[in-house]
Design a protein around this motif. Structure first.
Motif, PDB file in Angstrom:
ATOM      1  N   LYS A  82       0.825  -1.203   0.000  1.00 14.22           N
ATOM      2  CA  LYS A  82       0.000   0.000   0.000  1.00 14.22           C
ATOM      3  C   LYS A  82       0.859   1.254   0.000  1.00 14.22           C
ATOM      4  O   LYS A  82       1.886   1.310   0.673  1.00 14.22           O
ATOM      5  CB  LYS A  82      -0.890   0.056   1.243  1.00 14.22           C
ATOM      6  N   LEU A  83       0.387   2.269  -0.743  1.00  9.67           N
ATOM      7  CA  LEU A  83       0.909   3.622  -0.613  1.00  9.67           C
ATOM      8  C   LEU A  83      -0.161   4.422   0.107  1.00  9.67           C
ATOM      9  O   LEU A  83      -1.324   4.459  -0.322  1.00  9.67           O
ATOM     10  CB  LEU A  83       1.207   4.254  -1.974  1.00  9.67           C
ATOM     11  N   VAL A  97      -5.534   5.734   0.059  1.00  7.50           N
ATOM     12  CA  VAL A  97      -4.757   4.508   0.227  1.00  7.50           C
ATOM     13  C   VAL A  97      -4.824   3.730  -1.082  1.00  7.50           C
ATOM     14  O   VAL A  97      -5.907   3.336  -1.534  1.00  7.50           O
ATOM     15  CB  VAL A  97      -5.286   3.650   1.396  1.00  7.50           C
ATOM     16  N   ARG A  98      -3.662   3.512  -1.686  1.00  6.97           N
ATOM     17  CA  ARG A  98      -3.562   2.746  -2.928  1.00  6.97           C
ATOM     18  C   ARG A  98      -3.000   1.371  -2.587  1.00  6.97           C
ATOM     19  O   ARG A  98      -1.875   1.275  -2.110  1.00  6.97           O
ATOM     20  CB  ARG A  98      -2.658   3.463  -3.923  1.00  6.97           C
ATOM     21  N   THR A  99      -3.790   0.331  -2.860  1.00  7.23           N
ATOM     22  CA  THR A  99      -3.377  -1.048  -2.590  1.00  7.23           C
ATOM     23  C   THR A  99      -3.146  -1.744  -3.925  1.00  7.23           C
ATOM     24  O   THR A  99      -4.048  -1.801  -4.765  1.00  7.23           O
ATOM     25  CB  THR A  99      -4.445  -1.795  -1.776  1.00  7.23           C
ATOM     26  N   PHE A 100      -1.951  -2.295  -4.091  1.00  4.17           N
ATOM     27  CA  PHE A 100      -1.561  -2.895  -5.361  1.00  4.17           C
ATOM     28  C   PHE A 100      -1.707  -4.416  -5.335  1.00  4.17           C
ATOM     29  O   PHE A 100      -1.323  -5.064  -4.362  1.00  4.17           O
ATOM     30  CB  PHE A 100      -0.106  -2.529  -5.679  1.00  4.17           C
ATOM     31  N   THR A 101      -2.284  -4.955  -6.413  1.00 10.61           N
ATOM     32  CA  THR A 101      -2.348  -6.405  -6.618  1.00 10.61           C
ATOM     33  C   THR A 101      -1.704  -6.692  -7.972  1.00 10.61           C
ATOM     34  O   THR A 101      -1.276  -5.769  -8.676  1.00 10.61           O
ATOM     35  CB  THR A 101      -3.808  -6.912  -6.612  1.00 10.61           C
ATOM     36  N   ASP A 102      -1.680  -7.959  -8.349  1.00 16.06           N
ATOM     37  CA  ASP A 102      -1.108  -8.321  -9.651  1.00 16.06           C
ATOM     38  C   ASP A 102      -1.903  -7.760 -10.820  1.00 16.06           C
ATOM     39  O   ASP A 102      -1.356  -7.539 -11.899  1.00 16.06           O
ATOM     40  CB  ASP A 102      -1.026  -9.841  -9.791  1.00 16.06           C
ATOM     41  N   THR A 103      -3.215  -7.521 -10.625  1.00 19.41           N
ATOM     42  CA  THR A 103      -4.069  -7.115 -11.736  1.00 19.41           C
ATOM     43  C   THR A 103      -4.693  -5.730 -11.582  1.00 19.41           C
ATOM     44  O   THR A 103      -5.318  -5.239 -12.523  1.00 19.41           O
ATOM     45  CB  THR A 103      -5.219  -8.124 -11.935  1.00 19.41           C
ATOM     46  N   SER A 104      -4.557  -5.120 -10.389  1.00 18.95           N
ATOM     47  CA  SER A 104      -5.247  -3.848 -10.188  1.00 18.95           C
ATOM     48  C   SER A 104      -4.594  -3.007  -9.103  1.00 18.95           C
ATOM     49  O   SER A 104      -3.674  -3.445  -8.410  1.00 18.95           O
ATOM     50  CB  SER A 104      -6.713  -4.097  -9.818  1.00 18.95           C
ATOM     51  N   MET A 105      -5.130  -1.808  -8.971  1.00 12.39           N
ATOM     52  CA  MET A 105      -4.805  -0.926  -7.865  1.00 12.39           C
ATOM     53  C   MET A 105      -6.146  -0.512  -7.273  1.00 12.39           C
ATOM     54  O   MET A 105      -6.964   0.124  -7.946  1.00 12.39           O
ATOM     55  CB  MET A 105      -4.032   0.303  -8.351  1.00 12.39           C
ATOM     56  N   GLU A 106      -6.390  -0.892  -6.037  1.00 10.26           N
ATOM     57  CA  GLU A 106      -7.609  -0.524  -5.332  1.00 10.26           C
ATOM     58  C   GLU A 106      -7.301   0.750  -4.557  1.00 10.26           C
ATOM     59  O   GLU A 106      -6.343   0.791  -3.790  1.00 10.26           O
ATOM     60  CB  GLU A 106      -8.024  -1.621  -4.356  1.00 10.26           C
ATOM     61  N   VAL A 107      -8.118   1.793  -4.768  1.00 13.13           N
ATOM     62  CA  VAL A 107      -7.869   3.074  -4.121  1.00 13.13           C
ATOM     63  C   VAL A 107      -9.059   3.423  -3.238  1.00 13.13           C
ATOM     64  O   VAL A 107     -10.205   3.398  -3.697  1.00 13.13           O
ATOM     65  CB  VAL A 107      -7.626   4.201  -5.146  1.00 13.13           C
ATOM     66  N   THR A 108      -8.774   3.724  -1.973  1.00  9.92           N
ATOM     67  CA  THR A 108      -9.801   4.184  -1.049  1.00  9.92           C
ATOM     68  C   THR A 108      -9.493   5.630  -0.697  1.00  9.92           C
ATOM     69  O   THR A 108      -8.378   5.958  -0.287  1.00  9.92           O
ATOM     70  CB  THR A 108      -9.816   3.325   0.234  1.00  9.92           C
TER      71      THR A 108
END
Length: 123
Positions: A82-83, A97-108
């Motif tokens: 996470k950033l 909050v940017r959470t990185f996965t292999d296929t996406s970036m989930e941003v809250t």
């Protein structure tokens, strides 16, 4: 990365973005590019209407100009995948909050009890 979003207009309203800018932001489908070189990060947000770029070192406060031209102070830290981006504007604060996965970036996005989520798929 390209995006989809949820509750983004309410978040923008919570951080005092005006109605016209909120409408434009809601229609924009941004692409975010994140890169790192020697400990300095660059985050570019690209849309058909306007592009923004921030440059930062983890843990160091920096000046940021938002897409609606507000001048704020920000700090970005890393927590695993996470950033964590804290923006200070006036007496208020927003958290991205940017959470990185292999296929996406989930941003809250959160500010003043409003939470928005966006998903950017990796391209």
């Amino acid at each position: 990365m390209t995006s989809s979003d949820d509750n983004y207009d309410a978040y923008l309203k919570a951080i005092d973005v005006g109605m016209i800018q909120r409408n434009l932001a809601g229609k924009a489908k941004p692409t975010e590019e994140i890169s790192e070189n020697g400990g300095r990060y660059t985050l570019k947000t690209l849309t058909a209407l306007k592009n923004t770029e921030i440059n930062f070192v983890l843990g160091e406060e920096f000046d940021e100009e938002t897409f609606d031209n507000r001048k704020i102070r920000s700090t970005v830290t890393r927590d695993g995948a996470k950033l964590v981006h804290v923006q200070k504007y006036g007496e208020n604060e927003a958290l991205i909050v940017r959470t990185f996965t292999d296929t996406s970036m989930e941003v809250t996005y959160s500010a003043q009890d409003v939470i928005s989520a966006r998903t950017f798929r990796r391209i």
